[in-house]
Design a protein around this motif. Structure first.
Motif, PDB file in Angstrom:
ATOM      1  N   LYS A   1      49.257  20.201 -46.852  1.00 43.52           N
ATOM      2  CA  LYS A   1      48.638  21.474 -46.509  1.00 43.52           C
ATOM      3  C   LYS A   1      48.408  21.563 -45.011  1.00 43.52           C
ATOM      4  N   LYS A   2      48.569  22.755 -44.472  1.00 41.70           N
ATOM      5  CA  LYS A   2      48.392  22.970 -43.052  1.00 41.70           C
ATOM      6  C   LYS A   2      46.912  23.043 -42.681  1.00 41.70           C
ATOM      7  N   THR A   3      46.576  22.444 -41.540  1.00 38.55           N
ATOM      8  CA  THR A   3      45.241  22.600 -40.985  1.00 38.55           C
ATOM      9  C   THR A   3      45.156  23.965 -40.319  1.00 38.55           C
ATOM     10  N   ILE A   4      44.227  24.796 -40.742  1.00 34.25           N
ATOM     11  CA  ILE A   4      44.074  26.131 -40.172  1.00 34.25           C
ATOM     12  C   ILE A   4      43.235  26.041 -38.900  1.00 34.25           C
ATOM     13  N   ILE A   5      43.727  26.665 -37.834  1.00 35.75           N
ATOM     14  CA  ILE A   5      43.044  26.646 -36.547  1.00 35.75           C
ATOM     15  C   ILE A   5      42.403  28.012 -36.312  1.00 35.75           C
ATOM     16  N   ILE A   6      41.077  28.023 -36.190  1.00 28.35           N
ATOM     17  CA  ILE A   6      40.328  29.269 -36.020  1.00 28.35           C
ATOM     18  C   ILE A   6      39.559  29.226 -34.706  1.00 28.35           C
ATOM     19  N   GLY A   7      39.752  30.252 -33.881  1.00 26.77           N
ATOM     20  CA  GLY A   7      38.969  30.385 -32.656  1.00 26.77           C
ATOM     21  C   GLY A   7      37.708  31.170 -32.947  1.00 26.77           C
ATOM     22  N   LEU A   8      36.559  30.591 -32.621  1.00 25.54           N
ATOM     23  CA  LEU A   8      35.266  31.203 -32.923  1.00 25.54           C
ATOM     24  C   LEU A   8      34.560  31.618 -31.633  1.00 25.54           C
ATOM     25  N   THR A   9      34.028  32.832 -31.607  1.00 24.51           N
ATOM     26  CA  THR A   9      33.257  33.281 -30.463  1.00 24.51           C
ATOM     27  C   THR A   9      32.174  34.243 -30.926  1.00 24.51           C
TER      28      THR A   9
ATOM     29  N   GLU B   1      41.740  16.869 -29.915  1.00 28.50           N
ATOM     30  CA  GLU B   1      40.897  16.941 -31.108  1.00 28.50           C
ATOM     31  C   GLU B   1      41.614  17.661 -32.250  1.00 28.50           C
ATOM     32  N   VAL B   2      42.376  18.692 -31.915  1.00 29.18           N
ATOM     33  CA  VAL B   2      43.136  19.423 -32.939  1.00 29.18           C
ATOM     34  C   VAL B   2      44.194  18.514 -33.557  1.00 29.18           C
ATOM     35  N   LEU B   3      44.937  17.801 -32.723  1.00 30.43           N
ATOM     36  CA  LEU B   3      45.969  16.889 -33.225  1.00 30.43           C
ATOM     37  C   LEU B   3      45.369  15.797 -34.105  1.00 30.43           C
ATOM     38  N   LYS B   4      44.220  15.287 -33.698  1.00 29.75           N
ATOM     39  CA  LYS B   4      43.537  14.258 -34.478  1.00 29.75           C
ATOM     40  C   LYS B   4      43.143  14.795 -35.854  1.00 29.75           C
ATOM     41  N   ALA B   5      42.599  16.016 -35.868  1.00 31.29           N
ATOM     42  CA  ALA B   5      42.193  16.630 -37.130  1.00 31.29           C
ATOM     43  C   ALA B   5      43.392  16.873 -38.040  1.00 31.29           C
ATOM     44  N   GLN B   6      44.504  17.310 -37.459  1.00 29.99           N
ATOM     45  CA  GLN B   6      45.713  17.551 -38.239  1.00 29.99           C
ATOM     46  C   GLN B   6      46.232  16.257 -38.863  1.00 29.99           C
ATOM     47  N   LYS B   7      46.213  15.183 -38.104  1.00 29.02           N
ATOM     48  CA  LYS B   7      46.669  13.889 -38.623  1.00 29.02           C
ATOM     49  C   LYS B   7      45.765  13.383 -39.743  1.00 29.02           C
ATOM     50  N   GLU B   8      44.478  13.728 -39.639  1.00 24.13           N
ATOM     51  CA  GLU B   8      43.515  13.274 -40.649  1.00 24.13           C
ATOM     52  C   GLU B   8      43.481  14.189 -41.872  1.00 24.13           C
ATOM     53  N   GLY B   9      44.231  15.291 -41.817  1.00 19.31           N
ATOM     54  CA  GLY B   9      44.269  16.204 -42.951  1.00 19.31           C
ATOM     55  C   GLY B   9      43.034  17.074 -43.098  1.00 19.31           C
ATOM     56  N   VAL B  10      42.341  17.330 -41.994  1.00 20.15           N
ATOM     57  CA  VAL B  10      41.163  18.203 -42.042  1.00 20.15           C
ATOM     58  C   VAL B  10      41.620  19.622 -42.391  1.00 20.15           C
ATOM     59  N   PRO B  11      40.964  20.300 -43.330  1.00 19.05           N
ATOM     60  CA  PRO B  11      41.446  21.617 -43.772  1.00 19.05           C
ATOM     61  C   PRO B  11      41.399  22.704 -42.705  1.00 19.05           C
ATOM     62  N   ALA B  12      40.396  22.644 -41.814  1.00 14.68           N
ATOM     63  CA  ALA B  12      40.272  23.687 -40.800  1.00 14.68           C
ATOM     64  C   ALA B  12      39.603  23.121 -39.560  1.00 14.68           C
ATOM     65  N   VAL B  13      40.062  23.594 -38.414  1.00 18.13           N
ATOM     66  CA  VAL B  13      39.419  23.268 -37.144  1.00 18.13           C
ATOM     67  C   VAL B  13      38.851  24.563 -36.572  1.00 18.13           C
ATOM     68  N   ILE B  14      37.570  24.546 -36.250  1.00 19.79           N
ATOM     69  CA  ILE B  14      36.919  25.691 -35.620  1.00 19.79           C
ATOM     70  C   ILE B  14      36.774  25.386 -34.134  1.00 19.79           C
ATOM     71  N   LEU B  15      37.493  26.136 -33.302  1.00 19.53           N
ATOM     72  CA  LEU B  15      37.389  25.975 -31.858  1.00 19.53           C
ATOM     73  C   LEU B  15      36.325  26.942 -31.345  1.00 19.53           C
ATOM     74  N   ASP B  16      35.184  26.412 -31.011  1.00 18.65           N
ATOM     75  CA  ASP B  16      34.042  27.206 -30.543  1.00 18.65           C
ATOM     76  C   ASP B  16      34.219  27.446 -29.043  1.00 18.65           C
ATOM     77  N   ILE B  17      34.697  28.650 -28.689  1.00 16.80           N
ATOM     78  CA  ILE B  17      35.034  28.963 -27.299  1.00 16.80           C
ATOM     79  C   ILE B  17      34.308  30.246 -26.884  1.00 16.80           C
ATOM     80  N   PRO B  18      33.285  30.148 -26.043  1.00 20.98           N
ATOM     81  CA  PRO B  18      32.533  31.345 -25.652  1.00 20.98           C
ATOM     82  C   PRO B  18      33.406  32.453 -25.055  1.00 20.98           C
ATOM     83  N   LEU B  19      34.394  32.099 -24.235  1.00 20.15           N
ATOM     84  CA  LEU B  19      35.245  33.096 -23.576  1.00 20.15           C
ATOM     85  C   LEU B  19      36.599  33.246 -24.278  1.00 20.15           C
ATOM     86  N   LEU B  20      36.595  33.072 -25.570  1.00 17.08           N
ATOM     87  CA  LEU B  20      37.838  33.131 -26.344  1.00 17.08           C
ATOM     88  C   LEU B  20      38.611  34.424 -26.114  1.00 17.08           C
ATOM     89  N   LEU B  21      37.918  35.552 -26.068  1.00 16.96           N
ATOM     90  CA  LEU B  21      38.576  36.849 -25.958  1.00 16.96           C
ATOM     91  C   LEU B  21      38.628  37.371 -24.519  1.00 16.96           C
TER      92      LEU B  21
END
Length: 216
Positions: free
Chosen positions: A5-13, A104-124
């Motif tokens: 299963k793919k690790t879903i990458i979500i940008g959070l702001t 950190e994203v690559l590490k999570a993907q290798k570990e099979g983490v279902p989702a990575v939340i990238l908490d980025i204040p200036l995302l947009l």
């Protein structure tokens, strides 16, 4: 997470007082890996780090405390109304922050983490260098933002309004995001939205949707 299963990458702001940290913790409880850009920004400027040495060289000793740590307030005051200085600072810190985020994203993907939340204040507000599956905004109206920050930080109304002027209006962020979490209500109401979203994106239950799972 199931194998393959793919690790879903979500940008959070969000914005000050919208409840972004609360939502982030909710996702962590469900099994997401949280990567906090602000935390990484502090790590890359620790004394002796390459970014710290560059900042010291470019901005001088006025931004260095006696214990050699970075005087973040002095640096912020220096770049606050100086676009050139801000661009210099971003050039020093941003590539290093994003390298750590990618790691950190690559590490999570290798570990099979279902989702990575990238908490980025200036995302947009600024270009991001990591491909995202979804962008998410935690929304609260401006009046509620002001109320929460006044209660939390004991800041004056003038101070809060100044901080808000330095951010993209939360209403515009809401329109630009793929997903909106409406944090105007109770903690339980917000938690329900997070759970519904998790089920749709991760557990694939119900009809997946990319626009708001909130009350809009």
């Amino acid at each position: 997470m199931e194998k393959g299963k793919k690790t879903i990458i979500i940008g959070l702001t969000g914005g000050i007082g919208t409840g972004k940290s609360t939502v982030s913790r909710m996702f962590k409880t469900l099994g997401a890996r949280i990567v906090d850009a602000d935390l990484l920004a502090r790590e890359v400027v620790q004394p002796g780090q390459p970014a710290w040495r560059e900042i010291k060289k470019v901005f001088g000793l006025t931004v260095i405390n006696p214990d050699q740590s970075l005087n973040r307030q002095a640096l912020a005051d220096l770049v606050f109304n100086n676009p050139l200085s801000l661009a210099q600072l971003n050039k020093i810190t941003h590539p290093r922050i994003y390298r750590r985020m990618r790691s950190e994203v690559l590490k999570a993907q290798k570990e099979g983490v279902p989702a990575v939340i990238l908490d980025i204040p200036l995302l947009l507000e600024a270009p991001h260098l990591i491909p995202l599956d979804q962008t998410m905004v935690v929304y609260s109206p401006k009046t509620l933002q002001i109320q929460r920050v006044r209660e939390r930080d004991k800041s004056t109304l003038k101070e809060i309004e100044q901080r808000l002027r330095n951010q993209m209006p939360i209403g515009r962020k809401r329109k630009l995001a793929d997903i909106v979490i409406d944090n105007r209500g109770t903690v339980q109401e917000t938690k329900r939205q997070v759970r519904v979203l998790w089920d749709r994106l991760i557990n694939k239950t119900g009809r997946e949707q990319s626009r708001p799972v909130s009350k809009f």
